[in-house]
Scaffold this motif. Structure first.
Motif, PDB file in Angstrom:
ATOM      1  N   ILE A 141       0.858  -1.190   0.000  1.00 40.03           N
ATOM      2  CA  ILE A 141       0.000   0.000   0.000  1.00 40.03           C
ATOM      3  C   ILE A 141       0.892   1.236   0.000  1.00 40.03           C
ATOM      4  CG2 ILE A 141      -1.739   1.308   1.278  1.00 40.03           C
ATOM      5  CD1 ILE A 141      -2.610  -1.337   2.562  1.00 40.03           C
ATOM      6  N   GLU A 142       0.500   2.243  -0.766  1.00 40.45           N
ATOM      7  CA  GLU A 142       1.147   3.550  -0.737  1.00 40.45           C
ATOM      8  C   GLU A 142       0.103   4.609  -0.397  1.00 40.45           C
ATOM      9  OE1 GLU A 142       4.564   2.885  -4.205  1.00 40.45           O
ATOM     10  OE2 GLU A 142       2.872   4.252  -4.559  1.00 40.45           O
ATOM     11  N   LEU A 143       0.506   5.597   0.396  1.00 48.20           N
ATOM     12  CA  LEU A 143      -0.338   6.755   0.686  1.00 48.20           C
ATOM     13  C   LEU A 143       0.312   7.981   0.078  1.00 48.20           C
ATOM     14  CD1 LEU A 143      -2.720   8.161   2.152  1.00 48.20           C
ATOM     15  CD2 LEU A 143      -1.199   8.387   4.144  1.00 48.20           C
ATOM     16  N   HIS A 144      -0.460   8.700  -0.745  1.00 47.11           N
ATOM     17  CA  HIS A 144       0.027   9.908  -1.410  1.00 47.11           C
ATOM     18  C   HIS A 144      -0.821  11.108  -0.968  1.00 47.11           C
ATOM     19  CE1 HIS A 144       2.553   7.868  -4.557  1.00 47.11           C
ATOM     20  NE2 HIS A 144       1.819   6.847  -4.126  1.00 47.11           N
ATOM     21  N   GLU A 145      -0.169  12.253  -0.898  1.00 41.63           N
ATOM     22  CA  GLU A 145      -0.864  13.516  -0.624  1.00 41.63           C
ATOM     23  C   GLU A 145      -0.885  14.336  -1.906  1.00 41.63           C
ATOM     24  OE1 GLU A 145       0.465  17.594   1.443  1.00 41.63           O
ATOM     25  OE2 GLU A 145       0.507  15.878   2.828  1.00 41.63           O
ATOM     26  N   TRP A 146      -2.060  14.878  -2.242  1.00 37.72           N
ATOM     27  CA  TRP A 146      -2.206  15.657  -3.465  1.00 37.72           C
ATOM     28  C   TRP A 146      -1.955  17.135  -3.199  1.00 37.72           C
ATOM     29  CZ3 TRP A 146      -2.912  14.391  -8.527  1.00 37.72           C
ATOM     30  CH2 TRP A 146      -3.124  13.036  -8.794  1.00 37.72           C
ATOM     31  N   ALA A 147      -1.289  17.768  -4.152  1.00 40.06           N
ATOM     32  CA  ALA A 147      -1.100  19.220  -4.151  1.00 40.06           C
ATOM     33  C   ALA A 147      -1.275  19.680  -5.583  1.00 40.06           C
ATOM     34  CB  ALA A 147       0.281  19.588  -3.628  1.00 40.06           C
ATOM     35  N   GLY A 148      -2.363  20.366  -5.850  1.00 36.02           N
ATOM     36  CA  GLY A 148      -2.669  20.736  -7.221  1.00 36.02           C
ATOM     37  C   GLY A 148      -2.930  19.482  -8.038  1.00 36.02           C
ATOM     38  N   GLU A 149      -2.186  19.317  -9.114  1.00 36.05           N
ATOM     39  CA  GLU A 149      -2.340  18.137  -9.970  1.00 36.05           C
ATOM     40  C   GLU A 149      -1.235  17.113  -9.740  1.00 36.05           C
ATOM     41  OE1 GLU A 149      -5.068  17.641 -11.732  1.00 36.05           O
ATOM     42  OE2 GLU A 149      -5.705  19.541 -10.815  1.00 36.05           O
ATOM     43  N   ARG A 150      -0.494  17.270  -8.679  1.00 39.35           N
ATOM     44  CA  ARG A 150       0.602  16.354  -8.396  1.00 39.35           C
ATOM     45  C   ARG A 150       0.394  15.694  -7.034  1.00 39.35           C
ATOM     46  NH1 ARG A 150       6.377  18.982  -9.456  1.00 39.35           N
ATOM     47  NH2 ARG A 150       6.896  16.776  -9.265  1.00 39.35           N
ATOM     48  N   ALA A 151       0.824  14.433  -6.940  1.00 41.02           N
ATOM     49  CA  ALA A 151       0.752  13.691  -5.683  1.00 41.02           C
ATOM     50  C   ALA A 151       2.157  13.289  -5.272  1.00 41.02           C
ATOM     51  CB  ALA A 151      -0.122  12.451  -5.842  1.00 41.02           C
ATOM     52  N   GLU A 195      -4.550   9.949  -1.634  1.00 40.14           N
ATOM     53  CA  GLU A 195      -4.834   8.782  -2.460  1.00 40.14           C
ATOM     54  C   GLU A 195      -4.110   7.571  -1.893  1.00 40.14           C
ATOM     55  OE1 GLU A 195      -5.208   9.114  -6.828  1.00 40.14           O
ATOM     56  OE2 GLU A 195      -3.551   7.669  -6.893  1.00 40.14           O
ATOM     57  N   LEU A 196      -4.865   6.504  -1.666  1.00 38.05           N
ATOM     58  CA  LEU A 196      -4.297   5.209  -1.312  1.00 38.05           C
ATOM     59  C   LEU A 196      -4.163   4.386  -2.582  1.00 38.05           C
ATOM     60  CD1 LEU A 196      -6.266   4.367   1.952  1.00 38.05           C
ATOM     61  CD2 LEU A 196      -3.776   4.455   1.752  1.00 38.05           C
ATOM     62  N   ARG A 197      -3.024   3.740  -2.745  1.00 42.26           N
ATOM     63  CA  ARG A 197      -2.797   2.881  -3.908  1.00 42.26           C
ATOM     64  C   ARG A 197      -2.498   1.462  -3.425  1.00 42.26           C
ATOM     65  NH1 ARG A 197       1.002   7.154  -7.391  1.00 42.26           N
ATOM     66  NH2 ARG A 197      -0.595   8.820  -7.478  1.00 42.26           N
ATOM     67  N   PHE A 220      -6.584  -7.249 -15.124  1.00 43.94           N
ATOM     68  CA  PHE A 220      -7.660  -6.264 -15.249  1.00 43.94           C
ATOM     69  C   PHE A 220      -7.501  -5.159 -14.204  1.00 43.94           C
ATOM     70  CE2 PHE A 220     -12.040  -4.932 -14.062  1.00 43.94           C
ATOM     71  CZ  PHE A 220     -12.336  -4.247 -15.229  1.00 43.94           C
ATOM     72  N   LEU A 221      -7.245  -5.517 -12.952  1.00 43.86           N
ATOM     73  CA  LEU A 221      -6.939  -4.555 -11.899  1.00 43.86           C
ATOM     74  C   LEU A 221      -5.489  -4.763 -11.479  1.00 43.86           C
ATOM     75  CD1 LEU A 221     -10.110  -4.723  -9.596  1.00 43.86           C
ATOM     76  CD2 LEU A 221      -9.555  -3.000 -11.323  1.00 43.86           C
ATOM     77  N   ASP A 222      -4.700  -3.714 -11.620  1.00 45.58           N
ATOM     78  CA  ASP A 222      -3.298  -3.807 -11.209  1.00 45.58           C
ATOM     79  C   ASP A 222      -3.104  -3.042  -9.904  1.00 45.58           C
ATOM     80  OD1 ASP A 222      -0.612  -4.171 -11.052  1.00 45.58           O
ATOM     81  OD2 ASP A 222      -0.094  -2.930 -12.784  1.00 45.58           O
ATOM     82  N   VAL A 223      -2.999  -1.715  -9.985  1.00 42.80           N
ATOM     83  CA  VAL A 223      -2.948  -0.874  -8.784  1.00 42.80           C
ATOM     84  C   VAL A 223      -4.278  -0.143  -8.668  1.00 42.80           C
ATOM     85  CG1 VAL A 223      -1.831   1.081  -7.666  1.00 42.80           C
ATOM     86  CG2 VAL A 223      -0.450  -0.592  -8.916  1.00 42.80           C
ATOM     87  N   VAL A 224      -4.966  -0.344  -7.558  1.00 45.65           N
ATOM     88  CA  VAL A 224      -6.266   0.302  -7.331  1.00 45.65           C
ATOM     89  C   VAL A 224      -6.051   1.599  -6.557  1.00 45.65           C
ATOM     90  CG1 VAL A 224      -8.454   0.149  -6.086  1.00 45.65           C
ATOM     91  CG2 VAL A 224      -7.622  -1.817  -7.401  1.00 45.65           C
ATOM     92  N   PRO A 225      -6.442   2.750  -7.145  1.00 40.67           N
ATOM     93  CA  PRO A 225      -6.315   4.027  -6.439  1.00 40.67           C
ATOM     94  C   PRO A 225      -7.639   4.416  -5.771  1.00 40.67           C
ATOM     95  CG  PRO A 225      -6.715   4.439  -8.759  1.00 40.67           C
ATOM     96  CD  PRO A 225      -6.823   2.939  -8.558  1.00 40.67           C
ATOM     97  N   LEU A 226      -7.556   4.846  -4.532  1.00 42.77           N
ATOM     98  CA  LEU A 226      -8.722   5.396  -3.834  1.00 42.77           C
ATOM     99  C   LEU A 226      -8.381   6.824  -3.437  1.00 42.77           C
ATOM    100  CD1 LEU A 226      -9.847   2.533  -1.389  1.00 42.77           C
ATOM    101  CD2 LEU A 226     -10.722   3.055  -3.673  1.00 42.77           C
TER     102      LEU A 226
END
Length: 283
Positions: free
Chosen positions: A188-198, A228-230, A249-255
């Motif tokens: 699992i990866e956790l990303h923080e969004w800023a504008g159009e970049r994470a 976003e969680l991946r 069909f599903l590789d990395v699922v982003p939430l």
């Protein structure tokens, strides 16, 4: 402690205003740490309006000249650094400078925000939104942010009964509904969004219960913002020998989700098969 010792130990809780701790010392004893902070906030709110205004004027700008010159108080320096305001690009610094100057020109004191409760993106959004407030509304908003800032400072200095609620928690849980059991060993990866970049802020591997050994964010406020969680579900089902296509069909699922309650608990689980997934805000 004597009244003087008490006031000195908490003098820097309210920026450049040791008189707040001095006023609160007359209300002792306090049954809880929360009661202590409430007494300090009460002392500020009970002071004359001009003194409150002087107090607000004593705060530094966000990423302002004092910050660049290294002249912030220890507390302000650490708080601004916690959200990266000490390492802004020249473009971001110029944007904040313009906002700082516009805000002070309109309201007569620096912009107040508890930066530890926000992402950089949220800070800028709040800054621009609050510039549209009238003076009365914004003065009240500034004092509310002082409450958040000083509550965190008191909680960092004093321990005991009745601690104020200052921390949140972000957790996740992955269920393999194809097999009917928790998904262990899933990255699992956790990303923080800023504008159009994470940008990546945390990684974890699920344990035998499909959970992470530690919350993804814990022991501090959850910064208001977009995340976003991946989930590497493709690798998980591949390790089980499930043929879901090549590539799967599903590789990395982003939430992608947002946090609006810094002191809340956000549980963001994933229920997945090789061909579908769902989520919800759990408890």
């Amino acid at each position: 402690m004597s009244a003087a010792e008490f006031a000195e130990s908490l003098a820097d809780t309210f920026e450049l205003a040791p008189w707040v701790a001095g006023a609160a010392s007359t209300k002792r004893p306090f049954a809880t740490v929360t009661a202590l902070h409430e007494a300090m906030i009460g002392a500020l709110r009970a002071s004359p309006g001009e003194r409150q205004l002087d107090f607000l004027r004593g705060h530094p700008d966000l990423a302002g000249k004092a910050a660049r010159a290294g002249k912030l108080s220890h507390e302000s320096k650490n708080e601004q650094a916690s959200v990266g305001l000490d390492s802004l690009s020249e473009e971001a610094f110029a944007r904040l400078h313009r906002l700082n100057e516009a805000y002070k020109a309109k309201f007569g004191f620096p912009f107040m925000i508890s930066v530890r409760r926000h992402t950089q993106e949220s800070i800028l959004a709040q800054f621009e939104r609050r510039l549209g407030n009238d003076a009365i509304v914004e003065f009240a908003a500034a004092l509310q942010e002082v409450l958040f800032i000083t509550r965190l400072r008191v909680a960092g200095k004093v321990s005991g009964e009745g601690m104020p609620q200052v921390n949140g928690r972000l957790s996740t849980h992955v269920l393999d509904t194809h097999a009917g059991w928790p998904a262990a060993g899933l990255a699992i990866e956790l990303h923080e969004w800023a504008g159009e970049r994470a940008h990546l802020i945390a990684t974890a591997i699920t344990n035998a219960d499909g959970r992470t050994d530690q919350p993804l964010i814990d022991g501090r406020p959850l910064p208001i913002g977009r995340y976003e969680l991946r989930f590497a579900v493709g690798n998980h089902f591949r390790s089980r020998g499930i043929d879901a296509g090549d590539p799967p069909f599903l590789d990395v699922v982003p939430l992608r989700f947002s946090i609006a309650e810094p002191e809340g608990h956000y549980h963001v689980p994933l229920l997945c098969t090789p061909w579908s997934y769902s989520t919800y805000r759990g408890s």
